[in-house]
Enzyme design. Structure first.
Site, PDB file in Angstrom:
ATOM      1  N   CYS A   7      -1.657  -8.331   5.586  1.00 15.06           N
ATOM      2  CA  CYS A   7      -0.459  -7.601   5.151  1.00 15.06           C
ATOM      3  C   CYS A   7      -0.318  -6.392   6.067  1.00 15.06           C
ATOM      4  O   CYS A   7      -1.228  -5.548   6.136  1.00 15.06           O
ATOM      5  CB  CYS A   7      -0.645  -7.156   3.700  1.00 15.06           C
ATOM      6  SG  CYS A   7       0.681  -6.072   3.110  1.00 15.06           S
ATOM      7  N   THR A   9       1.582  -3.863   5.788  1.00 11.72           N
ATOM      8  CA  THR A   9       1.711  -2.617   5.042  1.00 11.72           C
ATOM      9  C   THR A   9       0.331  -2.086   4.643  1.00 11.72           C
ATOM     10  O   THR A   9      -0.001  -0.929   4.886  1.00 11.72           O
ATOM     11  CB  THR A   9       2.591  -2.845   3.789  1.00 11.72           C
ATOM     12  OG1 THR A   9       3.820  -3.434   4.216  1.00 11.72           O
ATOM     13  CG2 THR A   9       2.849  -1.560   3.058  1.00 11.72           C
ATOM     14  N   GLU A  67      11.011 -14.170   0.738  1.00 13.08           N
ATOM     15  CA  GLU A  67      10.419 -14.583  -0.542  1.00 13.08           C
ATOM     16  C   GLU A  67      11.414 -15.409  -1.363  1.00 13.08           C
ATOM     17  O   GLU A  67      11.025 -16.214  -2.193  1.00 13.08           O
ATOM     18  CB  GLU A  67       9.968 -13.362  -1.354  1.00 13.08           C
ATOM     19  CG  GLU A  67       8.715 -12.678  -0.809  1.00 13.08           C
ATOM     20  CD  GLU A  67       7.405 -13.397  -1.178  1.00 13.08           C
ATOM     21  OE1 GLU A  67       7.347 -14.076  -2.211  1.00 13.08           O
ATOM     22  OE2 GLU A  67       6.436 -13.266  -0.396  1.00 13.08           O
ATOM     23  N   CYS A  69       5.064  -7.237  10.162  1.00  9.89           N
ATOM     24  CA  CYS A  69       4.910  -7.660   8.771  1.00  9.89           C
ATOM     25  C   CYS A  69       4.589  -9.151   8.832  1.00  9.89           C
ATOM     26  O   CYS A  69       5.252  -9.900   9.562  1.00  9.89           O
ATOM     27  CB  CYS A  69       6.211  -7.395   8.023  1.00  9.89           C
ATOM     28  SG  CYS A  69       6.323  -8.234   6.432  1.00  9.89           S
ATOM     29  N   THR A  70       3.596  -9.556   8.067  1.00  8.36           N
ATOM     30  CA  THR A  70       3.147 -10.951   8.182  1.00  8.36           C
ATOM     31  C   THR A  70       4.163 -11.957   7.647  1.00  8.36           C
ATOM     32  O   THR A  70       4.040 -13.154   7.886  1.00  8.36           O
ATOM     33  CB  THR A  70       1.792 -11.142   7.468  1.00  8.36           C
ATOM     34  OG1 THR A  70       1.901 -10.623   6.130  1.00  8.36           O
ATOM     35  CG2 THR A  70       0.684 -10.428   8.218  1.00  8.36           C
ATOM     36  N   HIS A  71       5.175 -11.469   6.927  1.00  6.20           N
ATOM     37  CA  HIS A  71       6.235 -12.385   6.482  1.00  6.20           C
ATOM     38  C   HIS A  71       7.127 -12.834   7.643  1.00  6.20           C
ATOM     39  O   HIS A  71       7.695 -13.922   7.607  1.00  6.20           O
ATOM     40  CB  HIS A  71       7.150 -11.696   5.453  1.00  6.20           C
ATOM     41  CG  HIS A  71       6.631 -11.702   4.045  1.00  6.20           C
ATOM     42  ND1 HIS A  71       5.576 -10.935   3.638  1.00  6.20           N
ATOM     43  CD2 HIS A  71       7.045 -12.384   2.946  1.00  6.20           C
ATOM     44  CE1 HIS A  71       5.362 -11.125   2.337  1.00  6.20           C
ATOM     45  NE2 HIS A  71       6.239 -12.012   1.901  1.00  6.20           N
ATOM     46  N   ASP A 118      -2.342 -10.818   0.672  1.00  4.72           N
ATOM     47  CA  ASP A 118      -1.063 -10.217   1.060  1.00  4.72           C
ATOM     48  C   ASP A 118      -0.323  -9.896  -0.243  1.00  4.72           C
ATOM     49  O   ASP A 118      -0.757 -10.304  -1.328  1.00  4.72           O
ATOM     50  CB  ASP A 118      -0.251 -11.205   1.920  1.00  4.72           C
ATOM     51  CG  ASP A 118       1.122 -10.650   2.317  1.00  4.72           C
ATOM     52  OD1 ASP A 118       1.206  -9.464   2.659  1.00  4.72           O
ATOM     53  OD2 ASP A 118       2.115 -11.407   2.280  1.00  4.72           O
ATOM     54  N   SER A 119       0.816  -9.243  -0.116  1.00  7.25           N
ATOM     55  CA  SER A 119       1.624  -8.981  -1.305  1.00  7.25           C
ATOM     56  C   SER A 119       2.341 -10.249  -1.778  1.00  7.25           C
ATOM     57  O   SER A 119       2.791 -10.328  -2.913  1.00  7.25           O
ATOM     58  CB  SER A 119       2.653  -7.895  -0.999  1.00  7.25           C
ATOM     59  OG  SER A 119       3.421  -8.274   0.120  1.00  7.25           O
ATOM     60  N   TYR A 128       5.337  -4.356  -1.282  1.00  4.50           N
ATOM     61  CA  TYR A 128       4.481  -3.189  -1.079  1.00  4.50           C
ATOM     62  C   TYR A 128       5.167  -2.184  -0.136  1.00  4.50           C
ATOM     63  O   TYR A 128       4.915  -0.992  -0.198  1.00  4.50           O
ATOM     64  CB  TYR A 128       3.152  -3.598  -0.408  1.00  4.50           C
ATOM     65  CG  TYR A 128       2.106  -4.225  -1.302  1.00  4.50           C
ATOM     66  CD1 TYR A 128       2.397  -4.676  -2.589  1.00  4.50           C
ATOM     67  CD2 TYR A 128       0.797  -4.381  -0.831  1.00  4.50           C
ATOM     68  CE1 TYR A 128       1.399  -5.262  -3.381  1.00  4.50           C
ATOM     69  CE2 TYR A 128      -0.195  -4.950  -1.615  1.00  4.50           C
ATOM     70  CZ  TYR A 128       0.101  -5.392  -2.884  1.00  4.50           C
ATOM     71  OH  TYR A 128      -0.874  -5.957  -3.648  1.00  4.50           O
ATOM     72  N   GLY A 129       5.989  -2.725   0.736  1.00  9.72           N
ATOM     73  CA  GLY A 129       6.493  -1.935   1.865  1.00  9.72           C
ATOM     74  C   GLY A 129       7.431  -0.798   1.528  1.00  9.72           C
ATOM     75  O   GLY A 129       7.714   0.043   2.383  1.00  9.72           O
TER      76      GLY A 129
HETATM   77  N1  DGL Z   1       3.552  -9.212   4.266  1.00 11.69           N
HETATM   78  C1  DGL Z   1       3.672  -7.805   3.932  1.00 11.69           C
HETATM   79  C2  DGL Z   1       3.488  -6.993   5.195  1.00 11.69           C
HETATM   80  O1  DGL Z   1       2.945  -7.540   6.126  1.00 11.69           O
HETATM   81  C3  DGL Z   1       4.923  -7.573   3.165  1.00 11.69           C
HETATM   82  C4  DGL Z   1       4.938  -6.202   2.563  1.00 11.69           C
HETATM   83  C5  DGL Z   1       5.767  -6.020   1.355  1.00 11.69           C
HETATM   84  O2  DGL Z   1       5.354  -6.523   0.321  1.00 11.69           O
HETATM   85  O3  DGL Z   1       6.763  -5.305   1.441  1.00 11.69           O
HETATM   86  O4  DGL Z   1       3.822  -5.846   5.307  1.00 11.69           O
END
Ligand code: DGL
Length: 284
Positions: free
Chosen positions: A83, A85, A163, A197-199, A20-21, A52-53
């Site tokens: 992720c 994204t 984060e 988004c996995t966050h 993931d990012s 990344y998004g």
């Molecule tokens: N966990 C990432 C996702 O699922 C976060 C993307 C990001 O870094 O913006 O999209």
């Protein structure tokens, strides 16, 4: 120094690779550990380049290829793009992962779970700007059931908040921002909400508090873990080991920050699984 590169080992003893990012992929790891406690896990969080998004498709694709190459060098038996994204870009770029290794992204299994969940055929999707702009979740859902109405909203402030540790259920700032973003989706009367988004599952209690109990939340991290479990089972690649697996976490920036974040989400698992956190060199 010439590094010895482990072969890609399609064997039962190889680890499960996740990337993931940042810490979002841990929502997948938590479910992997619950489903397959004896599997070894290798994780990569690209914390130097998060988010990344907000980036272009081309940039996300370039980062994703490097992430995948790094995870592959660890000699894994499956790669999970945990992720949303990357997955939104990946679903339309079939060549992202080689055919010689099992691979899953999060969009397809998450869309399947949403289709199975909705009763009133009204589904909300929240994700990063890139994910929502791609329309990947809506396309996947409509490929399964054409008449489901999908309402998407980008929530670019949520990843930085998560984060930075604003994840407690009573975090005032996160509650206000969640309310602001989700208000239009709630007004549409959805009965299912994809945390695309996995966050986002890290703050699922805040989201649930706002949406109400009648709305089913679908965690893209967990659905990717379910998909990986099914793929490994089908390929007969589940480990035969009867002892708990180990976890190796790699990040591209500050290990301290990652450990702090990871502890608040995966606390006990980190201690119990002989976990190590190291700085990764992804530019090889
Ligand atoms: N966990 C990432 C996702 O699922 C976060 C993307 C990001 O870094 O913006 O999209």
């Amino acid at each position: 120094m010439i590094e010895t590169i482990p072969e890609i080992t399609n064997t039962k003893t190889a680890a499960i690779g996740v990337f993931d990012s940042g810490i979002g992929g841990l929502t997948c790891v938590g479910k992997l550990i619950e489903l397959m406690p004896n599997e070894d896990i290798v994780y990569f969080g690209d914390t130097a380049r998060i988010p990344y998004g907000t980036r272009s498709k081309e940039t996300v694709l370039r980062y994703a290829k490097q992430d995948i190459a790094f995870i592959k060098r660890q000699g894994v038996k499956i790669i999970i793009a945990a992720c949303g994204t990357v997955s939104s870009v990946a679903v339309s770029h079939k060549g992202l992962a080689d055919a010689d290794i099992l691979f899953t992204e999060v969009v397809t299994p998450t869309a399947q779970a949403a289709v199975a969940s909705t009763r009133n055929k009204r589904v909300g999707v929240i994700g990063t700007s890139a994910t929502i702009k791609s329309g990947a979740y809506a396309k996947a859902i409509h490929g399964m059931v054409a008449d489901i109405k999908v309402f998407g909203i980008a929530c670019p402030l949520l990843v930085p908040l998560i984060e930075n540790g604003y994840t407690e259920r009573d975090s005032v700032v996160t509650r206000i921002i969640v309310e602001q973003y989700l208000n239009p989706i709630k007004a549409e009367g959805v009965d299912t909400l994809i945390l695309g988004c996995t966050h986002y599952p890290i703050i699922d209690q805040i989201i649930e508090d706002y949406m109400g109990e009648g709305v089913k939340l679908i965690s893209s991290g967990k659905e990717a873990a379910n998909a990986a479990y099914a793929m490994l089972t089908k390929a007969n690649l589940l480990t035969d080991k009867a002892t708990p697996g180990t976890s190796r976490y790699y990040v591209s920036d500050s290990t301290e920050q990652f450990i702090e974040n990871a502890h608040s989400y995966l606390g006990e698992d980190l201690n119990a699984r002989q976990s190590i956190v190291e700085l990764a060199n992804i530019e090889e």
